[in-house]
Design a protein around this motif. Sequence first.
Motif, mmCIF file in Angstrom:
data_model
loop_
_atom_site.group_PDB
_atom_site.id
_atom_site.type_symbol
_atom_site.label_atom_id
_atom_site.label_comp_id
_atom_site.label_asym_id
_atom_site.label_seq_id
_atom_site.Cartn_x
_atom_site.Cartn_y
_atom_site.Cartn_z
ATOM 1 N N ILE A 1 -50.103 -20.302 44.266
ATOM 2 C CA ILE A 1 -50.753 -20.932 45.414
ATOM 3 C C ILE A 1 -51.708 -19.954 46.078
ATOM 4 O O ILE A 1 -52.832 -20.309 46.438
ATOM 5 C CB ILE A 1 -49.702 -21.459 46.417
ATOM 6 C CG1 ILE A 1 -48.962 -22.655 45.817
ATOM 7 C CG2 ILE A 1 -50.351 -21.837 47.744
ATOM 8 C CD1 ILE A 1 -47.771 -23.116 46.624
ATOM 9 N N LEU A 2 -51.281 -18.706 46.230
ATOM 10 C CA LEU A 2 -52.144 -17.693 46.834
ATOM 11 C C LEU A 2 -53.381 -17.440 45.981
ATOM 12 O O LEU A 2 -54.483 -17.289 46.510
ATOM 13 C CB LEU A 2 -51.383 -16.388 47.063
ATOM 14 C CG LEU A 2 -50.317 -16.432 48.160
ATOM 15 C CD1 LEU A 2 -49.517 -15.133 48.168
ATOM 16 C CD2 LEU A 2 -50.946 -16.677 49.514
ATOM 17 N N ARG A 3 -53.205 -17.388 44.666
ATOM 18 C CA ARG A 3 -54.355 -17.188 43.778
ATOM 19 C C ARG A 3 -55.332 -18.352 43.877
ATOM 20 O O ARG A 3 -56.537 -18.151 43.918
ATOM 21 C CB ARG A 3 -53.889 -17.001 42.338
ATOM 22 C CG ARG A 3 -53.275 -15.655 42.086
ATOM 23 C CD ARG A 3 -52.899 -15.484 40.654
ATOM 24 N NE ARG A 3 -52.224 -14.212 40.452
ATOM 25 C CZ ARG A 3 -51.480 -13.929 39.402
ATOM 26 N NH1 ARG A 3 -51.320 -14.832 38.449
ATOM 27 N NH2 ARG A 3 -50.907 -12.762 39.291
ATOM 28 N N LYS A 4 -54.800 -19.571 43.901
ATOM 29 C CA LYS A 4 -55.671 -20.742 44.034
ATOM 30 C C LYS A 4 -56.414 -20.702 45.359
ATOM 31 O O LYS A 4 -57.601 -21.010 45.431
ATOM 32 C CB LYS A 4 -54.869 -22.033 43.930
ATOM 33 C CG LYS A 4 -54.445 -22.384 42.526
ATOM 34 C CD LYS A 4 -53.709 -23.701 42.498
ATOM 35 C CE LYS A 4 -53.213 -24.012 41.102
ATOM 36 N NZ LYS A 4 -52.484 -25.280 41.052
ATOM 37 N N SER A 5 -55.720 -20.301 46.401
ATOM 38 C CA SER A 5 -56.347 -20.198 47.718
ATOM 39 C C SER A 5 -57.471 -19.172 47.697
ATOM 40 O O SER A 5 -58.543 -19.401 48.260
ATOM 41 C CB SER A 5 -55.303 -19.811 48.754
ATOM 42 O OG SER A 5 -55.894 -19.640 50.008
ATOM 43 N N ASP A 6 -57.244 -18.040 47.051
ATOM 44 C CA ASP A 6 -58.281 -17.018 46.929
ATOM 45 C C ASP A 6 -59.473 -17.536 46.136
ATOM 46 O O ASP A 6 -60.623 -17.273 46.493
ATOM 47 C CB ASP A 6 -57.735 -15.753 46.263
ATOM 48 C CG ASP A 6 -56.776 -14.980 47.156
ATOM 49 O OD1 ASP A 6 -56.788 -15.206 48.384
ATOM 50 O OD2 ASP A 6 -56.013 -14.149 46.616
ATOM 51 N N LEU A 7 -59.211 -18.275 45.077
ATOM 52 C CA LEU A 7 -60.293 -18.832 44.263
ATOM 53 C C LEU A 7 -61.101 -19.856 45.054
ATOM 54 O O LEU A 7 -62.325 -19.899 44.944
ATOM 55 C CB LEU A 7 -59.732 -19.468 42.990
ATOM 56 C CG LEU A 7 -59.173 -18.501 41.955
ATOM 57 C CD1 LEU A 7 -58.525 -19.272 40.801
ATOM 58 C CD2 LEU A 7 -60.260 -17.583 41.435
ATOM 59 N N VAL A 8 -60.426 -20.658 45.853
ATOM 60 C CA VAL A 8 -61.120 -21.636 46.680
ATOM 61 C C VAL A 8 -62.015 -20.926 47.693
ATOM 62 O O VAL A 8 -63.161 -21.318 47.909
ATOM 63 C CB VAL A 8 -60.116 -22.583 47.375
ATOM 64 C CG1 VAL A 8 -60.798 -23.439 48.425
ATOM 65 C CG2 VAL A 8 -59.423 -23.472 46.352
ATOM 66 N N LYS A 9 -61.504 -19.853 48.284
ATOM 67 C CA LYS A 9 -62.307 -19.088 49.254
ATOM 68 C C LYS A 9 -63.526 -18.456 48.583
ATOM 69 O O LYS A 9 -64.618 -18.460 49.146
ATOM 70 C CB LYS A 9 -61.453 -18.015 49.927
ATOM 71 C CG LYS A 9 -60.466 -18.577 50.915
ATOM 72 C CD LYS A 9 -59.597 -17.498 51.523
ATOM 73 C CE LYS A 9 -58.542 -18.113 52.415
ATOM 74 N NZ LYS A 9 -57.595 -17.132 52.929
#
Length: 68
Positions: free
Chosen positions: A7-15
Amino acid sequence: MKQMIKILRKSDLVKLARDSILADQDYYLDSLNYARKNNDEAEIKRCERRLFEISVELKGLDMHEQLQ
């Protein structure tokens, strides 16, 4: 724990995607301003079309973030 990391990685990718899209938006806003000053109708249309596409991309990212 692994799911939290995903989830954190996806959040970073979205940012990162959002930052990239916003930089693209800035470029096309500057280009649109220049085209309007020079009465370049073809470039105005191209910039407006791309800015619309960017707005759609940003809305898609917002929806993605809300689902998480």
